[in-house]
Design an enzyme around this catalytic site. Structure first.
Site, PDB file in Angstrom:
ATOM      1  N   PRO A  14       0.757  -1.244   0.000  1.00  0.00           N
ATOM      2  CA  PRO A  14       0.000   0.000   0.000  1.00  0.00           C
ATOM      3  C   PRO A  14       0.790   1.300   0.000  1.00  0.00           C
ATOM      4  CG  PRO A  14      -0.041  -0.989   2.196  1.00  0.00           C
ATOM      5  CD  PRO A  14       1.022  -1.653   1.391  1.00  0.00           C
ATOM      6  N   GLU A  15       1.070   1.842  -1.154  1.00  0.00           N
ATOM      7  CA  GLU A  15       1.397   3.256  -1.264  1.00  0.00           C
ATOM      8  C   GLU A  15       0.202   3.883  -1.982  1.00  0.00           C
ATOM      9  OE1 GLU A  15       5.377   4.311  -2.546  1.00  0.00           O
ATOM     10  OE2 GLU A  15       6.178   2.426  -1.829  1.00  0.00           O
TER      11      GLU A  15
END
Length: 275
Positions: free
Chosen positions: A2-3
């Site tokens: 998760p970016e």
DNA sequence: TCGATCCTGTAG
DNA sequence: CTACAGGATCGA
């Protein structure tokens, strides 16, 4: 996972099935991730509410809820969190930490093997504070080269740490910060304020290109059954490639620690410049 | 501005 | 066994 690109892809994927749905029940399987909310109170609060919309700010996911004082359920995936639609909440994945059940037993599940993710309830003031604490969205029009240059002039921090600072630019993480610096030819330890205007321009472009590319890749991954590695669609140019030849010049990629985290870079393509 | 910390899983 | 992991926060 998760970016910013992956979080945005998650939002787009769940939105059609979640927006407008009423929560029949909520279950917190790992109470710690919702502290300081007592789990039974949180579950009771959510029960019966409707999810109006799904939005994202930086790496934060917001489920805006129906009800008198407007509020939102704030989800942060941290390192290993994810959101998935479930056909039947009676069959949960092993890493399920929290879920919402809709009519017909289908639901939305927060999975997170490491359980570093966070869930909180935010009122209007909290939402405003969250927004105020974050820099511009790099894929929005508010993120301009001029704005990046202004922030850069005011910071003597190493370029890599600057990019990771959510107050400067919202949503970059360890992987894409390294990728953007590589694309722009900037040494990760270079103090931001020493960058030439042309370099700032290159960095701005590199950030946008990197995130756009990663977002397209992340969206395709979700739209396709079966597990594909991210590298197949979006090859990382330096991240994780310590000791391997640079794809541009052949020099070996180095790894250093910055702020307790690994930074990968090519010592030839990304040389320190100026003061 | 650092290092430790929160957790679990995986690779070496 | 140790090192490391896509994040953020807290206290020194």
């Amino acid at each position: 996972m998760p970016e910013l690109p992956e979080v945005e892809a998650v939002c787009r994927r769940i939105r059609p099935s979640v927006a407008g749905r009423r929560i029949l029940a909520a279950r917190l399987l790992r109470p710690r991730i919702a502290l300081p909310h007592p789990s039974d109170q949180l579950e009771r609060f959510l029960q019966g509410r409707r999810i109006e919309t799904v939005t994202r700010r930086a790496k934060n996911i917001l489920l805006h809820l129906s009800g008198r004082p407007p509020c939102a359920l704030h989800l942060h995936l941290r390192m290993t969190g994810n959101l998935d639609l479930l056909p039947d909440v009676r069959f949960l994945p092993a890493s399920a930490r929290f879920y919402l059940e809709f009519s017909g037993h289908d639901g939305l599940v927060f999975t997170d093997p490491r359980a570093l993710g966070r869930i909180r309830l935010l009122n209007q003031d909290d939402l405003a504070a969250l927004d105020a604490a974050l820099g511009p969205e790099p894929l929005s029009r508010s993120f301009t080269p001029a704005r990046l240059a202004a922030a850069a002039r005011a910071s003597s921090r190493p370029a890599k740490l600057f990019l990771l600072d959510q107050k400067r630019i919202a949503g970059l993480g360890n992987i894409y910060a390294a990728e953007a610096l590589f694309l722009a030819g900037i040494h990760p330890a270079q103090p931001m304020k020493t960058l030439e205007p042309a370099r700032i321009g290159a960095l701005h472009r590199a950030i946008v290109d990197t995130l756009r590319g990663a977002l397209r890749s992340a969206e395709r991954e979700y739209s396709r059954p079966g597990t594909r590695s991210q590298a197949e669609d979006f090859p990382l140019r330096v991240y994780g490639r310590e000791g391997h030849p640079c794809l541009d010049c052949g020099h070996l990629v180095h790894r250093v620690k910055q702020g307790g985290r690994s930074t990968y870079f090519c010592p030839h393509c990304q040389q320190p410049r100026g003061a």
